[in-house]
Design a protein around this motif. Structure first.
Motif, PDB file in Angstrom:
ATOM      1  N   MET A   1       0.867  -1.146   0.010  1.00  0.00           N
ATOM      2  CA  MET A   1       0.033   0.079   0.110  1.00  0.00           C
ATOM      3  C   MET A   1       0.746   1.370  -0.140  1.00  0.00           C
ATOM      4  O   MET A   1       1.946   1.286   0.564  1.00  0.00           O
ATOM      5  CB  MET A   1      -0.869  -0.046   1.153  1.00  0.00           C
ATOM      6  CG  MET A   1      -1.856   1.195   1.248  1.00  0.00           C
ATOM      7  SD  MET A   1      -3.371   1.144   2.620  1.00  0.00           S
ATOM      8  CE  MET A   1      -4.075  -0.238   2.250  1.00  0.00           C
ATOM      9  N   ASN A   2       0.583   2.363  -0.508  1.00  0.00           N
ATOM     10  CA  ASN A   2       1.313   3.532  -0.856  1.00  0.00           C
ATOM     11  C   ASN A   2       1.267   3.994   0.647  1.00  0.00           C
ATOM     12  O   ASN A   2       0.494   4.286   1.417  1.00  0.00           O
ATOM     13  CB  ASN A   2       0.424   4.495  -1.662  1.00  0.00           C
ATOM     14  CG  ASN A   2       0.942   5.888  -1.803  1.00  0.00           C
ATOM     15  OD1 ASN A   2       1.837   6.333  -1.026  1.00  0.00           O
ATOM     16  ND2 ASN A   2       0.823   6.462  -2.967  1.00  0.00           N
ATOM     17  N   ALA A   3       2.818   4.468   0.911  1.00  0.00           N
ATOM     18  CA  ALA A   3       3.027   5.112   2.220  1.00  0.00           C
ATOM     19  C   ALA A   3       2.434   6.163   2.466  1.00  0.00           C
ATOM     20  O   ALA A   3       2.100   6.511   4.190  1.00  0.00           O
ATOM     21  CB  ALA A   3       4.566   5.087   2.210  1.00  0.00           C
ATOM     22  N   ILE A   4       2.118   7.257   1.814  1.00  0.00           N
ATOM     23  CA  ILE A   4       1.193   8.387   1.954  1.00  0.00           C
ATOM     24  C   ILE A   4      -0.232   7.898   2.503  1.00  0.00           C
ATOM     25  O   ILE A   4      -0.654   8.542   3.545  1.00  0.00           O
ATOM     26  CB  ILE A   4       1.031   9.137   0.867  1.00  0.00           C
ATOM     27  CG1 ILE A   4       2.606   9.719   0.504  1.00  0.00           C
ATOM     28  CG2 ILE A   4      -0.117  10.491   1.051  1.00  0.00           C
ATOM     29  CD1 ILE A   4       3.240  10.738   1.661  1.00  0.00           C
ATOM     30  N   ILE A   5      -0.617   6.942   1.599  1.00  0.00           N
ATOM     31  CA  ILE A   5      -2.017   6.490   2.435  1.00  0.00           C
ATOM     32  C   ILE A   5      -2.030   5.650   3.887  1.00  0.00           C
ATOM     33  O   ILE A   5      -2.802   5.961   4.861  1.00  0.00           O
ATOM     34  CB  ILE A   5      -2.758   5.425   1.693  1.00  0.00           C
ATOM     35  CG1 ILE A   5      -3.048   5.991   0.044  1.00  0.00           C
ATOM     36  CG2 ILE A   5      -3.942   4.736   1.857  1.00  0.00           C
ATOM     37  CD1 ILE A   5      -3.447   5.083  -0.836  1.00  0.00           C
ATOM     38  N   LEU A   6      -0.952   5.015   4.028  1.00  0.00           N
ATOM     39  CA  LEU A   6      -0.629   4.572   5.198  1.00  0.00           C
ATOM     40  C   LEU A   6      -0.482   5.640   6.289  1.00  0.00           C
ATOM     41  O   LEU A   6      -1.093   5.419   7.594  1.00  0.00           O
ATOM     42  CB  LEU A   6       0.636   3.504   5.312  1.00  0.00           C
ATOM     43  CG  LEU A   6       0.290   2.308   4.413  1.00  0.00           C
ATOM     44  CD1 LEU A   6       1.680   1.819   4.465  1.00  0.00           C
ATOM     45  CD2 LEU A   6      -0.415   1.298   5.260  1.00  0.00           C
ATOM     46  N   LEU A   7       0.165   6.724   6.041  1.00  0.00           N
ATOM     47  CA  LEU A   7       0.395   7.528   6.839  1.00  0.00           C
ATOM     48  C   LEU A   7      -0.963   8.332   7.119  1.00  0.00           C
ATOM     49  O   LEU A   7      -1.268   8.862   8.417  1.00  0.00           O
ATOM     50  CB  LEU A   7       1.652   8.731   6.341  1.00  0.00           C
ATOM     51  CG  LEU A   7       1.631  10.062   7.094  1.00  0.00           C
ATOM     52  CD1 LEU A   7       2.166   9.674   8.624  1.00  0.00           C
ATOM     53  CD2 LEU A   7       2.818  11.006   6.461  1.00  0.00           C
ATOM     54  N   ALA A   8      -1.751   8.648   6.255  1.00  0.00           N
ATOM     55  CA  ALA A   8      -3.118   9.231   6.345  1.00  0.00           C
ATOM     56  C   ALA A   8      -4.127   8.291   7.170  1.00  0.00           C
ATOM     57  O   ALA A   8      -4.637   8.947   8.145  1.00  0.00           O
ATOM     58  CB  ALA A   8      -3.831   9.369   4.847  1.00  0.00           C
ATOM     59  N   PHE A   9      -3.760   6.828   6.992  1.00  0.00           N
ATOM     60  CA  PHE A   9      -4.641   6.154   8.285  1.00  0.00           C
ATOM     61  C   PHE A   9      -4.092   6.233   9.609  1.00  0.00           C
ATOM     62  O   PHE A   9      -5.028   6.371  10.610  1.00  0.00           O
ATOM     63  CB  PHE A   9      -4.611   4.861   7.551  1.00  0.00           C
ATOM     64  CG  PHE A   9      -5.383   4.385   6.473  1.00  0.00           C
ATOM     65  CD1 PHE A   9      -6.542   4.972   6.077  1.00  0.00           C
ATOM     66  CD2 PHE A   9      -4.867   3.274   5.933  1.00  0.00           C
ATOM     67  CE1 PHE A   9      -7.244   4.417   5.132  1.00  0.00           C
ATOM     68  CE2 PHE A   9      -5.617   2.700   4.561  1.00  0.00           C
ATOM     69  CZ  PHE A   9      -6.941   3.474   4.358  1.00  0.00           C
ATOM     70  N   GLY A  57      11.777  11.101  10.323  1.00  0.00           N
ATOM     71  CA  GLY A  57      11.747  12.562  10.611  1.00  0.00           C
ATOM     72  C   GLY A  57      10.570  13.099  10.028  1.00  0.00           C
ATOM     73  O   GLY A  57       9.773  13.915  10.495  1.00  0.00           O
ATOM     74  N   THR A  58      10.466  13.023   8.745  1.00  0.00           N
ATOM     75  CA  THR A  58       9.304  13.693   7.786  1.00  0.00           C
ATOM     76  C   THR A  58       8.043  13.096   8.364  1.00  0.00           C
ATOM     77  O   THR A  58       7.021  13.793   8.476  1.00  0.00           O
ATOM     78  CB  THR A  58       9.567  13.781   6.458  1.00  0.00           C
ATOM     79  OG1 THR A  58      10.715  14.087   5.785  1.00  0.00           O
ATOM     80  CG2 THR A  58       8.530  14.178   5.670  1.00  0.00           C
ATOM     81  N   VAL A  59       8.063  12.052   8.330  1.00  0.00           N
ATOM     82  CA  VAL A  59       6.536  10.979   8.657  1.00  0.00           C
ATOM     83  C   VAL A  59       6.484  11.499  10.200  1.00  0.00           C
ATOM     84  O   VAL A  59       5.010  11.696  10.151  1.00  0.00           O
ATOM     85  CB  VAL A  59       6.825   9.429   8.483  1.00  0.00           C
ATOM     86  CG1 VAL A  59       5.874   8.778   9.145  1.00  0.00           C
ATOM     87  CG2 VAL A  59       7.122   8.837   7.171  1.00  0.00           C
ATOM     88  N   TYR A  60       7.037  11.477  11.075  1.00  0.00           N
ATOM     89  CA  TYR A  60       6.473  11.900  12.450  1.00  0.00           C
ATOM     90  C   TYR A  60       6.308  13.261  12.414  1.00  0.00           C
ATOM     91  O   TYR A  60       5.038  13.459  13.258  1.00  0.00           O
ATOM     92  CB  TYR A  60       7.850  11.468  13.292  1.00  0.00           C
ATOM     93  CG  TYR A  60       7.306  11.736  14.899  1.00  0.00           C
ATOM     94  CD1 TYR A  60       6.528  10.646  15.357  1.00  0.00           C
ATOM     95  CD2 TYR A  60       7.521  12.951  15.452  1.00  0.00           C
ATOM     96  CE1 TYR A  60       6.203  10.672  16.597  1.00  0.00           C
ATOM     97  CE2 TYR A  60       7.387  13.047  16.836  1.00  0.00           C
ATOM     98  CZ  TYR A  60       6.371  12.012  17.208  1.00  0.00           C
ATOM     99  OH  TYR A  60       5.797  12.140  18.469  1.00  0.00           O
ATOM    100  N   ALA A  61       7.065  14.117  11.777  1.00  0.00           N
ATOM    101  CA  ALA A  61       6.481  15.611  11.855  1.00  0.00           C
ATOM    102  C   ALA A  61       5.179  15.792  10.944  1.00  0.00           C
ATOM    103  O   ALA A  61       4.386  16.392  11.796  1.00  0.00           O
ATOM    104  CB  ALA A  61       7.508  16.383  11.113  1.00  0.00           C
TER     105      ALA A  61
END
Length: 108
Positions: A1-9, A57-61
């Motif tokens: 699954m796309n990492a941005i979608i996972l981040l949105a979830f 770092g970017t994901v957590y921020a």
């Protein structure tokens, strides 16, 4: 699954968990307390999947900033917790999250 979608979830689950934290009244109410554990557990699970391919770092921020902004928005809409200073702060958070996303230079 796309990492941005996972981040949105992860962000959505964290906002849900935080909202349930308010509703649980200090873990005195059972169903909202279960919502806290479920929401936060799923948030960290999806976050762990997103950091496999995106910089931590970017994901957590983005997760923390977007989660804070959306939780504040829920507070304003659902709990009628608003004032001008919160609105200004929320605007800065959103701008910061956008700047972080732009700075990654990734098309994910």
């Amino acid at each position: 699954m796309n990492a941005i979608i996972l981040l949105a979830f992860a962000i959505i689950c964290e906002v849900f968990g935080s909202t349930m934290l308010k509703k649980s009244e200090g873990f005195k109410k059972v169903l909202p307390s279960i919502g806290v554990v479920t929401g936060m557990g799923l948030a960290f699970y999806f976050l762990s999947l997103a950091i496999r391919t995106l910089p931590i770092g970017t994901v957590y921020a983005i997760w923390a900033g977007a989660g804070t902004a959306l939780t504040t928005l829920v507070g304003v809409i659902v709990f009628k917790d608003h004032n001008l200073k919160k609105g200004i702060g929320l605007t800065f958070i959103i701008c910061g999250v956008i700047a972080l996303k732009i700075s990654t230079g990734q098309a994910h």
